[in-house]
Write a protein that holds these residues in place. Structure first.
Motif, mmCIF file in Angstrom:
data_model
loop_
_atom_site.group_PDB
_atom_site.id
_atom_site.type_symbol
_atom_site.label_atom_id
_atom_site.label_comp_id
_atom_site.label_asym_id
_atom_site.label_seq_id
_atom_site.Cartn_x
_atom_site.Cartn_y
_atom_site.Cartn_z
ATOM 1 N N VAL A 190 0.851 -1.193 0.000
ATOM 2 C CA VAL A 190 0.000 0.000 0.000
ATOM 3 C C VAL A 190 0.885 1.240 0.000
ATOM 4 O O VAL A 190 1.808 1.358 0.811
ATOM 5 N N MET A 191 0.599 2.177 -0.900
ATOM 6 C CA MET A 191 1.384 3.399 -0.996
ATOM 7 C C MET A 191 0.561 4.593 -0.510
ATOM 8 O O MET A 191 -0.632 4.717 -0.806
ATOM 9 N N CYS A 192 1.204 5.460 0.264
ATOM 10 C CA CYS A 192 0.629 6.744 0.677
ATOM 11 C C CYS A 192 1.445 7.824 -0.014
ATOM 12 O O CYS A 192 2.612 8.027 0.335
ATOM 13 N N ILE A 193 0.857 8.501 -0.968
ATOM 14 C CA ILE A 193 1.624 9.405 -1.820
ATOM 15 C C ILE A 193 1.065 10.823 -1.736
ATOM 16 O O ILE A 193 -0.144 11.040 -1.856
ATOM 17 N N ALA A 194 1.949 11.787 -1.537
ATOM 18 C CA ALA A 194 1.591 13.209 -1.626
ATOM 19 C C ALA A 194 1.969 13.696 -3.011
ATOM 20 O O ALA A 194 3.115 13.574 -3.431
ATOM 21 N N GLN A 195 0.998 14.212 -3.734
ATOM 22 C CA GLN A 195 1.245 14.634 -5.114
ATOM 23 C C GLN A 195 0.293 15.756 -5.466
ATOM 24 O O GLN A 195 -0.728 15.965 -4.811
ATOM 25 N N GLY A 196 0.649 16.491 -6.526
ATOM 26 C CA GLY A 196 -0.182 17.608 -6.938
ATOM 27 C C GLY A 196 -1.539 17.180 -7.460
ATOM 28 O O GLY A 196 -2.555 17.798 -7.188
ATOM 29 N N THR A 197 -1.584 16.095 -8.243
ATOM 30 C CA THR A 197 -2.832 15.588 -8.779
ATOM 31 C C THR A 197 -3.313 14.447 -7.905
ATOM 32 O O THR A 197 -2.667 13.405 -7.826
ATOM 33 N N LEU A 198 -4.425 14.647 -7.234
ATOM 34 C CA LEU A 198 -4.917 13.647 -6.306
ATOM 35 C C LEU A 198 -5.630 12.548 -7.086
ATOM 36 O O LEU A 198 -6.657 12.771 -7.719
ATOM 37 N N ARG A 199 -5.081 11.335 -7.021
ATOM 38 C CA ARG A 199 -5.737 10.223 -7.698
ATOM 39 C C ARG A 199 -5.296 8.917 -7.059
ATOM 40 O O ARG A 199 -4.174 8.758 -6.613
ATOM 41 N N GLN A 200 -6.240 7.980 -7.032
ATOM 42 C CA GLN A 200 -5.946 6.656 -6.536
ATOM 43 C C GLN A 200 -5.705 5.729 -7.723
ATOM 44 O O GLN A 200 -5.842 6.106 -8.876
ATOM 45 N N GLY A 201 -5.352 4.473 -7.430
ATOM 46 C CA GLY A 201 -5.157 3.501 -8.490
ATOM 47 C C GLY A 201 -3.691 3.223 -8.753
ATOM 48 O O GLY A 201 -2.806 3.702 -8.051
ATOM 49 N N ASP A 202 -3.445 2.443 -9.792
ATOM 50 C CA ASP A 202 -2.079 2.069 -10.124
ATOM 51 C C ASP A 202 -1.339 3.226 -10.794
ATOM 52 O O ASP A 202 -1.871 3.880 -11.695
ATOM 53 N N VAL A 203 -0.116 3.452 -10.341
ATOM 54 C CA VAL A 203 0.709 4.538 -10.883
ATOM 55 C C VAL A 203 2.103 3.990 -11.155
ATOM 56 O O VAL A 203 2.662 3.246 -10.349
ATOM 57 N N VAL A 204 2.663 4.347 -12.316
ATOM 58 C CA VAL A 204 4.021 3.923 -12.656
ATOM 59 C C VAL A 204 5.002 4.895 -12.016
ATOM 60 O O VAL A 204 4.933 6.110 -12.246
ATOM 61 N N ARG A 205 5.912 4.357 -11.205
ATOM 62 C CA ARG A 205 6.907 5.186 -10.540
ATOM 63 C C ARG A 205 8.302 4.694 -10.930
ATOM 64 O O ARG A 205 8.500 3.506 -11.167
ATOM 65 N N THR A 206 9.235 5.625 -10.949
ATOM 66 C CA THR A 206 10.614 5.290 -11.289
ATOM 67 C C THR A 206 11.473 5.397 -10.040
ATOM 68 O O THR A 206 11.450 6.408 -9.348
ATOM 69 N N LEU A 207 12.238 4.339 -9.765
ATOM 70 C CA LEU A 207 13.183 4.340 -8.651
ATOM 71 C C LEU A 207 14.596 4.345 -9.208
ATOM 72 O O LEU A 207 14.866 3.799 -10.291
ATOM 73 N N TYR A 208 15.510 4.965 -8.453
ATOM 74 C CA TYR A 208 16.876 5.141 -8.925
ATOM 75 C C TYR A 208 17.868 4.573 -7.900
ATOM 76 O O TYR A 208 17.687 4.691 -6.694
ATOM 77 N N ARG A 209 18.937 3.981 -8.441
ATOM 78 C CA ARG A 209 20.067 3.529 -7.639
ATOM 79 C C ARG A 209 21.328 3.853 -8.420
ATOM 80 O O ARG A 209 21.725 3.115 -9.320
#
Length: 298
Positions: A190-209
């Motif tokens: 479960v993700m809790c995300i603060a973002q400008g556009t408020l929306r639920q559902g699946d979101v593609v996110r990019t992680l960096y290493r």
């Protein structure tokens, strides 16, 4: 000198489209302001404003005059206030709009240091994420998290910081949740995300290493416009939150949060100082430079 003073009053009325708001900003009676504008129109020999009980509009001549006067008044103000730079004693009231999360999570100690460094400056802070109108509202600048605004085009956005983001969760949540050892495991959390556009559902996110990046499709059950709330929800075991180490520090020290996937991070968040013009009074320019120097090392 009197004409320049009248021009300054006219610019404020034309900018706010309101005698009442202009009088409040100028700290003078509405009747006095109206009389001075009438005297200016009499001196020029042209009507500059259409007045009604509900609104104030520029005449064709008023629009032309406003465009010329605005730069003249601004240049005169900057020339006057630049003298304060010489003696390093800027003064006046600095009016800033900024999100509460940014103010309380990052800026409080910086603001205290700035106030100590420049003791003649007074402050008015409006802690809100709402989009203010810098042309109509009485603010010197707005601090905003995220990409710079694209409209209106005359606004000037200066990037003052890039805030890194990492993933945090409560130990209790991690004990009950599926294993989390690689980024792809986030699909089951479960993700809790603060973002400008408020929306639920699946979101593609990019992680960096380092130079490596990976895209992960994550479900977002809680979407909000407050980083502080995401931190609180994560500390209560609701899910995983993305935030900077500074915002997570207290909860990490108390054992309420731990960093997950510690080798990975999300893309950093931009912080911009937004002004109506590039011609800034000393207090505003110094404030932006102070924030940039301090947040740049955050």
């Amino acid at each position: 000198m009197e004409l320049l003073s009248y021009m300054r009053l006219f610019v404020e009325v034309a900018r706010t489209r309101s005698f009442r708001r202009a009088a409040e900003a100028l700290d003078m009676p509405n009747s006095t302001l109206s009389r001075h504008i009438a005297e200016l129109e009499k001196t020029i020999g042209l009507r500059l404003l259409h007045r009604s009980t509900r609104k104030v509009e520029l005449t064709e001549a008023g629009d032309v005059y406003f465009k010329r006067c605005q730069s003249i008044v601004e240049e005169a103000r900057i020339a006057h206030e630049s003298l304060l730079d010489v003696v390093e004693r800027p003064s006046g009231t600095l009016r800033v709009s900024m999100p509460a999360d940014l103010a309380t999570g990052y800026l409080a100690p910086i603001l205290a240091d700035f106030a100590t460094t420049y003791p003649l400056i007074a402050f008015e802070f409006d802690l809100t994420p709402r989009r203010i109108d810098l042309q109509a509202d009485p603010f010197d600048l707005a601090l905003r998290i995220g990409p710079p605004p694209t409209a209106p085009s005359m606004l000037v956005a200066r990037q003052i910081a890039l805030l890194p983001r990492y993933l945090y969760a409560a130990p209790g949540y991690l004990k009950k949740a599926p294993p989390l050892t690689v980024p792809d495991d986030l699909r089951h959390h479960v993700m809790c995300i603060a973002q400008g556009t408020l929306r639920q559902g699946d979101v593609v996110r990019t992680l960096y290493r380092g130079d490596e990046s990976v895209e992960v499709t994550t479900p977002t059950r809680f979407a909000m416009n407050s980083v502080g709330l995401t931190r609180s929800l994560a500390a209560h075991g609701v899910g995983i939150a993305a935030m900077d180490t500074e915002l997570a520090r207290d909860d990490v020290d108390l054992g309420r949060l731990v960093r997950v996937l510690p080798e990975w991070s999300l893309s950093p968040v931009q912080v911009h100082a937004i002004t109506e013009t590039r011609l800034l009074p000393a207090r505003t320019r110094l404030f932006i430079e102070f924030l940039k120097a301090r947040l740049g090392n955050a």
